[in-house]
Scaffold this motif. Structure first.
Motif, PDB file in Angstrom:
ATOM      1  N   ILE A   1      -7.580 -24.336 -27.866  1.00 27.72           N
ATOM      2  CA  ILE A   1      -6.237 -23.698 -27.643  1.00 27.72           C
ATOM      3  C   ILE A   1      -5.338 -24.498 -26.836  1.00 27.72           C
ATOM      4  O   ILE A   1      -4.118 -24.597 -26.804  1.00 27.72           O
ATOM      5  CB  ILE A   1      -6.624 -22.191 -27.418  1.00 27.72           C
ATOM      6  CG1 ILE A   1      -7.055 -21.294 -28.453  1.00 27.72           C
ATOM      7  CG2 ILE A   1      -5.185 -21.518 -26.709  1.00 27.72           C
ATOM      8  CD1 ILE A   1      -6.059 -21.043 -29.485  1.00 27.72           C
ATOM      9  N   LEU A   2      -6.063 -24.972 -25.431  1.00 30.19           N
ATOM     10  CA  LEU A   2      -5.333 -25.648 -24.479  1.00 30.19           C
ATOM     11  C   LEU A   2      -5.149 -27.097 -24.642  1.00 30.19           C
ATOM     12  O   LEU A   2      -4.526 -27.673 -23.793  1.00 30.19           O
ATOM     13  CB  LEU A   2      -6.050 -25.185 -23.108  1.00 30.19           C
ATOM     14  CG  LEU A   2      -6.043 -23.751 -22.900  1.00 30.19           C
ATOM     15  CD1 LEU A   2      -6.601 -23.558 -21.535  1.00 30.19           C
ATOM     16  CD2 LEU A   2      -4.568 -23.102 -22.591  1.00 30.19           C
ATOM     17  N   ILE A   3      -5.830 -27.872 -25.750  1.00 32.06           N
ATOM     18  CA  ILE A   3      -5.687 -29.182 -25.875  1.00 32.06           C
ATOM     19  C   ILE A   3      -4.417 -29.504 -25.962  1.00 32.06           C
ATOM     20  O   ILE A   3      -3.641 -29.005 -27.038  1.00 32.06           O
ATOM     21  CB  ILE A   3      -6.571 -29.685 -26.893  1.00 32.06           C
ATOM     22  CG1 ILE A   3      -8.202 -29.745 -26.477  1.00 32.06           C
ATOM     23  CG2 ILE A   3      -6.322 -31.221 -27.318  1.00 32.06           C
ATOM     24  CD1 ILE A   3      -8.985 -29.912 -27.506  1.00 32.06           C
ATOM     25  N   GLY A   4      -3.722 -30.503 -25.302  1.00 32.89           N
ATOM     26  CA  GLY A   4      -2.118 -30.927 -25.646  1.00 32.89           C
ATOM     27  C   GLY A   4      -1.266 -30.268 -24.966  1.00 32.89           C
ATOM     28  O   GLY A   4      -0.035 -30.544 -25.081  1.00 32.89           O
ATOM     29  N   ASN A   5      -1.844 -29.022 -24.168  1.00 32.24           N
ATOM     30  CA  ASN A   5      -0.945 -28.213 -23.400  1.00 32.24           C
ATOM     31  C   ASN A   5      -0.352 -29.056 -22.137  1.00 32.24           C
ATOM     32  O   ASN A   5      -1.303 -29.325 -21.152  1.00 32.24           O
ATOM     33  CB  ASN A   5      -1.724 -26.893 -22.942  1.00 32.24           C
ATOM     34  CG  ASN A   5      -0.730 -25.965 -22.416  1.00 32.24           C
ATOM     35  OD1 ASN A   5       0.273 -26.257 -21.596  1.00 32.24           O
ATOM     36  ND2 ASN A   5      -0.765 -24.691 -22.694  1.00 32.24           N
TER      37      ASN A   5
ATOM     38  N   PRO B   1       3.845 -17.249 -26.063  1.00 35.35           N
ATOM     39  CA  PRO B   1       2.546 -18.062 -26.142  1.00 35.35           C
ATOM     40  C   PRO B   1       2.844 -19.409 -26.889  1.00 35.35           C
ATOM     41  O   PRO B   1       3.546 -19.411 -27.842  1.00 35.35           O
ATOM     42  CB  PRO B   1       1.440 -17.337 -26.837  1.00 35.35           C
ATOM     43  CG  PRO B   1       2.040 -15.951 -26.729  1.00 35.35           C
ATOM     44  CD  PRO B   1       3.267 -15.907 -26.740  1.00 35.35           C
ATOM     45  N   ARG B   2       2.413 -20.665 -26.500  1.00 41.36           N
ATOM     46  CA  ARG B   2       2.298 -21.794 -27.089  1.00 41.36           C
ATOM     47  C   ARG B   2       1.463 -22.316 -27.557  1.00 41.36           C
ATOM     48  O   ARG B   2       0.318 -22.512 -26.726  1.00 41.36           O
ATOM     49  CB  ARG B   2       3.234 -22.563 -26.039  1.00 41.36           C
ATOM     50  CG  ARG B   2       4.738 -22.189 -25.819  1.00 41.36           C
ATOM     51  CD  ARG B   2       5.612 -22.588 -27.157  1.00 41.36           C
ATOM     52  NE  ARG B   2       5.601 -24.023 -27.630  1.00 41.36           N
ATOM     53  CZ  ARG B   2       6.301 -24.896 -26.880  1.00 41.36           C
ATOM     54  NH1 ARG B   2       7.250 -24.694 -26.178  1.00 41.36           N
ATOM     55  NH2 ARG B   2       6.175 -26.198 -27.734  1.00 41.36           N
ATOM     56  N   LEU B   3       1.394 -23.121 -28.664  1.00 38.40           N
ATOM     57  CA  LEU B   3       0.338 -24.004 -28.971  1.00 38.40           C
ATOM     58  C   LEU B   3       0.729 -25.144 -29.589  1.00 38.40           C
ATOM     59  O   LEU B   3       1.511 -25.486 -30.068  1.00 38.40           O
ATOM     60  CB  LEU B   3      -0.457 -23.176 -30.054  1.00 38.40           C
ATOM     61  CG  LEU B   3      -1.986 -23.840 -30.713  1.00 38.40           C
ATOM     62  CD1 LEU B   3      -2.913 -23.731 -29.640  1.00 38.40           C
ATOM     63  CD2 LEU B   3      -2.124 -23.129 -32.170  1.00 38.40           C
TER      64      LEU B   3
END
Length: 345
Positions: free
Chosen positions: A47-51, A150-152
């Motif tokens: 979920i947090l990869i690239g955040n 929320p952002r992905l």
């Protein structure tokens, strides 16, 4: 207070981690030079990869006591300025305390011993959404901001692998895609499989949609069960990674499913969403997005929430009819695309 090295702990599920991203954004905006490390349960780290707000993601597994002690030792050596625990659980509270950070913030809604692990205990409102609750944990740091969406983040590789999956499944990109998500973490949060199948048949017959039946890798039997109940051809899709699913959802014209991480993922990438709610309250757990709707009967489920439901065939999920879902879906499909495109075969 100027922060240089911050630890956030969120040891929950996929949807919980995604709903925490507005708090991470607010924290990074207030302290842009701070290094932000996030500990999450193994399986939710994607979920947090690239955040861009997160500098490091640490997946945590339930391993031996010796491995846990090594983790504690590593945390102490990191010399965090502050720990924000968004989990509200004993394990995360202990990790917060063991980090040795001079500022330790967390929740303690149950009034348990873990409150003593923090230098500041934050109380979430009883009717607030989880996003606002997580953002409220930043108040002891002087950060007061409304919760964002929320952002992905999806990479070009994520998009490519989604297209490859759709091609392998025989999905036609010139036809509208609707995703049905029949799974849920607990059975009493799930709409009946046969109703998903009936809904799929109606959507195909009346709007010419292709139906993908989504689910985790462990929900293949459920997806096939829904497909088996249906009179039309449905396409099970239960082998996608988190980011693959998100990229597929981005290509869909509509997502319909139970309260789950998949629902929040679909909303986060901008897909129109219909969330089906029973024992969980959408005021706390509802999807956030520009085009979201929820169906919720508002029954008081506290008496039998877990491990069983005493209402039987009158339980809250079964009180949601196929006609009610179809009516909302019809409105959202009309808003999402011209009527001439909905019957493209």
């Amino acid at each position: 207070m100027s922060l240089r090295n911050v630890l956030v702990i969120k040891l929950r599920y996929l949807g919980d981690v995604l709903l925490a991203t507005p708090a991470l954004r607010a924290l990074k905006a207030a302290h842009p030079l701070a290094r932000l490390t996030v500990i999450v349960n193994r399986g939710t780290e994607e979920i947090l990869i690239g955040n861009p707000d997160v500098d490091e993601v640490v997946p945590l597994e339930k391993t031996s006591l010796m491995a846990q002690m090594r983790l504690v030792s590593r945390l102490r050596r990191r010399q965090f300025d502050a720990v924000i625990d968004l989990t509200d659980a004993d394990r995360s509270a202990f990790l917060s305390w063991a980090s040795g950070a001079r500022v330790r913030i967390g929740f303690n809604d149950e009034g348990r011993w873990r409150g003593r692990c923090y230098t500041a205990v934050v109380r979430g409102g009883p009717d607030g959404h989880r996003i606002e609750r997580d953002v409220a944990a930043l108040q002891p740091l002087g950060i007061t901001t409304p919760g964002a969406m929320p952002r992905l983040w999806l990479s070009a590789d994520d998009e490519r692998r989604a297209d490859e999956l759709l091609d392998r499944l025989g999905v036609r990109m010139d036809r509208k895609i609707v995703i049905l998500q029949p799974g849920a973490r607990y059975w009493f949060k799930a709409w009946p499989a046969e109703r998903f199948a009936e809904l799929a048949d109606r959507l195909i017959a009346e709007y010419g949609c292709q139906i993908l039946v989504g689910g985790s890798r462990g929900e293949g039997d459920l997806a096939r069960q829904v497909a088996g109940y249906a009179k039309s051809r449905l396409i099970p899709m239960t082998d996608a990674s988190v980011k693959q699913f998100a990229a597929v959802a981005k290509r869909a014209i509509l997502f319909i499913g139970n309260d789950s991480g998949a629902m929040h993922i679909a909303a986060a990438v901008g897909t129109p969403v219909i969330g089906l709610f029973g024992p969980s309250n959408p005021r706390e757990w509802g999807p956030r997005g520009e085009r979201v709707n929820v169906l919720y009967k508002g029954l008081d489920c506290r008496a039998c929430f877990h491990p069983t439901c005493t209402r039987g065939e009158l339980n809250c999920m079964r009180q949601i009819s196929v006609e009610a879902v179809l009516k909302v879906a019809a409105d959202m499909l009309r808003q999402a695309a011209p009527a001439s495109q909905l019957r493209t075969q």
